[in-house]
Design a protein around this motif. Structure first.
Motif, short mmCIF file in Angstrom:
data_model
loop_
_atom_site.label_atom_id
_atom_site.label_comp_id
_atom_site.label_asym_id
_atom_site.label_seq_id
_atom_site.Cartn_x
_atom_site.Cartn_y
_atom_site.Cartn_z
N UNK A 39 0.84 -1.20 0.00
CA UNK A 39 0.00 0.00 0.00
C UNK A 39 0.87 1.25 0.00
N UNK A 40 1.90 1.24 0.86
CA UNK A 40 2.80 2.39 0.92
C UNK A 40 3.51 2.59 -0.42
N UNK A 41 3.94 1.47 -1.02
CA UNK A 41 4.67 1.56 -2.29
C UNK A 41 3.83 2.17 -3.39
N UNK A 42 2.55 1.78 -3.46
CA UNK A 42 1.71 2.27 -4.54
C UNK A 42 1.09 3.63 -4.23
N UNK A 43 1.03 4.00 -2.94
CA UNK A 43 0.19 5.12 -2.55
C UNK A 43 0.63 6.44 -3.17
N UNK A 56 -10.37 13.02 -8.17
CA UNK A 56 -10.42 12.79 -6.74
C UNK A 56 -9.44 11.70 -6.32
N UNK A 57 -8.45 12.06 -5.49
CA UNK A 57 -7.39 11.13 -5.12
C UNK A 57 -7.89 10.03 -4.20
N UNK A 58 -8.79 10.36 -3.26
CA UNK A 58 -9.31 9.32 -2.37
C UNK A 58 -10.11 8.27 -3.15
N UNK A 59 -10.86 8.73 -4.14
CA UNK A 59 -11.60 7.80 -5.01
C UNK A 59 -10.62 6.92 -5.78
N UNK A 60 -9.51 7.52 -6.23
CA UNK A 60 -8.51 6.77 -6.98
C UNK A 60 -7.91 5.66 -6.13
N UNK A 61 -7.63 5.95 -4.87
CA UNK A 61 -7.06 4.95 -3.97
C UNK A 61 -8.07 3.83 -3.73
N UNK A 62 -9.32 4.19 -3.48
CA UNK A 62 -10.34 3.18 -3.24
C UNK A 62 -10.54 2.29 -4.46
N UNK A 63 -10.63 2.90 -5.65
CA UNK A 63 -10.87 2.11 -6.85
C UNK A 63 -9.64 1.31 -7.26
N UNK A 64 -8.45 1.72 -6.82
CA UNK A 64 -7.27 0.90 -7.09
C UNK A 64 -7.39 -0.43 -6.36
N UNK A 83 -2.71 -2.86 -9.22
CA UNK A 83 -3.05 -1.91 -10.27
C UNK A 83 -3.51 -0.60 -9.63
N UNK A 84 -2.90 0.48 -10.07
CA UNK A 84 -3.23 1.80 -9.54
C UNK A 84 -3.28 2.83 -10.64
N UNK A 85 -3.39 4.08 -10.27
CA UNK A 85 -3.52 5.17 -11.23
C UNK A 85 -2.35 5.19 -12.21
N UNK A 333 -5.26 -4.51 -1.27
CA UNK A 333 -6.47 -3.98 -1.91
C UNK A 333 -7.52 -3.60 -0.89
N UNK A 334 -7.72 -4.46 0.11
CA UNK A 334 -8.71 -4.16 1.16
C UNK A 334 -8.29 -2.91 1.94
N UNK A 335 -7.00 -2.80 2.27
CA UNK A 335 -6.51 -1.62 2.97
C UNK A 335 -6.73 -0.37 2.13
N UNK A 336 -6.48 -0.47 0.83
CA UNK A 336 -6.67 0.68 -0.06
C UNK A 336 -8.14 1.12 -0.10
N UNK A 337 -9.05 0.14 -0.14
CA UNK A 337 -10.48 0.47 -0.12
C UNK A 337 -10.85 1.19 1.17
#
Length: 440
Positions: A39-43, A56-64, A83-85, A333-337
């Protein structure tokens, strides 16, 4: 099966040369730690790229997180990847906005790219991996992996490192020690330890030495503290990101369609890199991987998020930890959501000083680049052949530059996207001119 992992050994230790396979896991507490490291690596990238594109960055994190789960299910758990932005769309989105396009127009164009990408992945899956082997032989995939890693060097060198060179250097040195000298679990979470070390170092330096005079996020030289927790204090604990639907405009879609080429090559490069690291033949899942990336993009953009892509940063974490378990990615993924639903935690991670990210990303991007060289070595790629050497060298320089090529008055191909096209087109055109079949 996409779910279900067998315990690797005693779940605690790895002997030298051992790796944790995608269908294996360590003990669950250890997997949670590794998932958090992913999570830290992709964040940083997943949070920053939407901000740059005005989304929206928070939406991007959740949808990642949502897209990552979809990816793992579609590839049946055979290809560990986050998979991320995607950064590949930044230039095209800037062109759309310069032409007057709003958020809905941007996400509509990105959704169209996702559909095309998914269809390409389905075609690859149905026609067989032989199609990809012709388009992406080892000489090409190695080059693509290398330019993906080294093509991100400017982010570390130009964006993060200048903000605080001393913190970047000390964070990098500490991460060297954590990854290279620590044994067992601590060594496998060396990147996370490096980030925590850098964060604490920055905070203590602020207390002892006061604010730093350096470029801020806008590039202006200002006096400011390295660690700014004001946004963390102001952020809510629980909150939904802002959603919106897509709007489809042909002119905007045309601007972003060329990025499909780079995304396919990027996915293939990442899958090849994972295959090389794990020692598994995952070629049969390349079509699924490309298709999964497209599906993830469609889902993310349908609610207003950015397009997604597989992440080099997380492959770098796998290379450092030797843990390729997909369990870590489900956890991430769960943490990102949850992060996407908790603005305060998102703000805390986003408060990681740029100098710290500079030290860590320098290591991660370099490790990815060198995986390309590993592909060449293990496949005995002959770099004495000009048809191999010339287009690959040019493509890598285009990515590292990054070199920009203006396509229209408001849109240009640059960096990884341009480098990938130069490498692919140059290699195959030279082979065709010499009437040779693709070969290492």
């Amino acid at each position: 099966m996409a779910l279900g992992w067998k315990l690797h050994g005693d779940g605690k230790h790895l002997t030298p040369g051992e790796v944790v396979k995608p269908d294996e896991r360590l003990s669950w507490p250890r997997m949670v730690g590794i998932g958090a490291q992913h999570v830290i690596a992709m964040f940083g990238a997943t949070f920053v790229f939407p901000l740059v594109m005005g989304l929206d960055a928070n939406l991007a994190v959740m949808m990642s997180g949502v897209a990552t789960i979809l990816f793992l299910l579609i590839v049946k758990g055979k290809v560990p990847s986050y998979v991320g932005s995607s950064a590949s769309f930044v230039g095209a989105v800037a062109a759309i906005r310069a032409a007057g396009g709003g958020d809905a127009t941007v996400t509509g164009a990105l959704l169209a790219v996702g559909v095309v990408l998914a269809l390409c992945g389905y075609a690859i899956h149905r026609l067989g991996v032989g199609v990809l082997h012709k388009v992406f032989p080892p000489v090409v995939t190695g080059g693509v992996v290398m330019l993906i890693g080294f093509g991100m060097a400017y982010v570390a060198a130009d964006v993060y490192w200048p903000k605080d060179p001393w913190v970047a250097l000390l964070t990098m040195a500490a991460t060297f020690v954590f990854i290279g000298l620590f044994r067992g679990f601590l060594g496998r979470i060396g990147v996370l330890l490096g980030l925590v070390f850098g964060f604490l170092l920055s905070w203590v330096w602020d207390l002892v030495g006061g604010p730093i005079t350096a470029p801020d996020d806008s590039g202006r030289i200002t006096e400011h503290f390295r660690v700014d927790l004001q946004t963390v204090a102001q952020a809510d604990w629980i909150g939904l990101p802002s959603f919106h639907g897509p709007v489809f405009e042909a002119s905007a879609i045309v601007l972003v369609l060329p990025v499909v080429i780079a995304l396919i090559a990027e996915n293939v490069g990442h899958v090849k890199a994972v295959g090389e690291m794990t020692g598994n033949d995952v070629d049969a899942y390349m079509g699924r991987a490309v298709m999964a990336d497209g599906v993830g993009t469609v889902v993310a953009t349908s609610v207003g998020g950015p397009a997604t892509t597989t992440y080099a940063e997380n492959i770098g974490v796998m290379a450092a930890t030797k843990v390729y378990s997909t369990a870590a990615y489900y956890i991430a993924a769960v943490i990102a959501i949850l992060f996407g639903l908790c603005p305060k935690f998102g703000a805390l991670v986003a408060a990681t000083p740029d100098g710290v990210l500079g030290g860590v990303t320098t290591i991660l991007y370099g490790m990815i680049g060198l995986l390309g060289a590993r592909i060449w070595i293990e496949n005995r790629v002959d770099m004495a052949q000009p048809v191999n050497l010339v287009p690959i060298g040019a493509g890598i320089i285009c990515a590292v530059g990054p070199v920009a090529f203006p396509v229209t008055g408001t849109f240009s191909l640059s960096g990884i996207a341009l480098g990938t096209i130069v490498l692919l087109a140059g290699y195959h055109l030279l082979r065709a001119a010499r009437r040779e079949t693709p070969a290492p």
